[in-house]
Design an enzyme around this catalytic site. Sequence first.
Site, short mmCIF file in Angstrom:
data_model
loop_
_atom_site.label_atom_id
_atom_site.label_comp_id
_atom_site.label_asym_id
_atom_site.label_seq_id
_atom_site.Cartn_x
_atom_site.Cartn_y
_atom_site.Cartn_z
CG ASN A 75 -1.41 -1.29 1.25
OD1 ASN A 75 -2.14 -1.41 0.41
ND2 ASN A 75 -1.73 -2.08 2.26
NE ARG B 16 -4.67 2.80 2.14
CZ ARG B 16 -4.76 1.58 1.59
NH1 ARG B 16 -4.14 1.57 0.86
NH2 ARG B 16 -5.08 0.38 2.52
#
Length: 448
Positions: free
Chosen positions: A289, A291
């Site tokens: 991921n 983020r």
Amino acid sequence: MFDKILIANRGEIALRVHRACREMGIRTVAVHSEADANAMHVRLADESVCIGPPPAGKSYLNIPAIITAAEVTGAQAVHPGYGFLSENARFAEIVEAHGLAFIGPTADHIRMMGDKITAKKAVMDAGIPVVPGSEGGVATYEDAKPIAEEIGYPVLIKAASGGGGRGMKVAETADKLKEAMQTASAEASAAFGDGTVYLEKYLGQPRHIEIQVLADTHGNVVHLGERDCSLQRRHQKLLEEAPSPALSDAERAEIGEVVRKAISAIGYRGVGTIEFLWENGEFYFIEMNTRLQVEHPVTEMITGIDLVREQIRVAAGLPLEITQDDIQLEGWAIECRINAENPKTFAPSPGKVTEFHAPGGLGVRLDSALYAGYSIPPYYDSLIGKLIVHGRTREETLLRLRRALEEMVVSGVETTIPIFLDLLEEADFVNGDYHIRWLEEWLAQRNG
Ligand code: MV4
């Protein structure tokens, strides 16, 4: 350093980013939909801009409106939060094409990790252990069959553009492979416009353990330990903890170092999470991921590092102030995701919050944009707050968690608070003895 940042999000994460900005002396611009004019993130920001009607597609995903808001307010950088545009490579490119800084990785790294096949290849080449499976996509049943034989059944067919569990199909035996591939590919085409699928050995009862990393643009990378996110329902996490009850210090140090070197080799910048399945003492990469994640606070609590502040600093080109040796993991932290949902059916429960009391005291943190009198709109996800507790040991943290849950008052809407109180009565949870299937099995039993 930037002096004004636009926060392209809503709810608790918009507030979380605002808090970091405030402490850094950076002014904030909130954006909001017509449904969020009275939201806390709007009230606290220095300036706010309405970017469209309630549906997210017309507001929080409205790239031209967000770019315009940044331009008219003179913001120099955009923080995307999580969800919405946070892993949209095109958005990152557009932000930078307008002379703004994107507070996140490069568009190329977002794109690389967004495609699960290129992500797997990149991390594998950088030395991270992956789930045994096909090298790249499998176009036909004829291509897939020998690969499945070699890795052994059951196999899992995954969509290259998938993630979050969408477009996955298990084939228990060879005679189910063809149909599973067709179904997975058709679902992926419909959902993502890309029917590319790949194969992996299916792991039955692993834990979901993810490693947090932080990288600057000067080649410095640190890992901040792991989070255990195994307690999920339909790919929605309910509770996360750090450290994982399953790992020894030696295992943590070993995988952490492997990840740190790999992220350095990939040339990644910003915060990131490397997701693994963990079974029988082995780590298997599944996804990365790119983020800030919902559950980042548990890592903050055990490291004392403000991840949003660090994100902003590295986006401004500053070097990390800490090295791996400075990072000490202290105590234990648990996060409960409190949703405005029926605690049995999980049906959303939007509406007016008539009473609100936040728990407090030593080791208790509530990340929430809720206030008494606020109306939870029906248009967005139902997360209304994250209760994070920190203690010296897991035992102390569990006692503190119960105490804080009992203190918290939210009236007018249904919430998932009762689930966590029940969970604290469950021996397997108290013992840290759970895996990715455990919560759904427990909920099924509990709800009869
Ligand atoms: C798997 C798996 C078992 N074996 N891959 C689900 C979402 C996506 N991030 C990957 N997922 C899984 N991949 C192999 N080879 C089981 C899951 C999975 C899962 C993973 C993490 C947390 C919860 C999960 C719930 C169901 C399935």
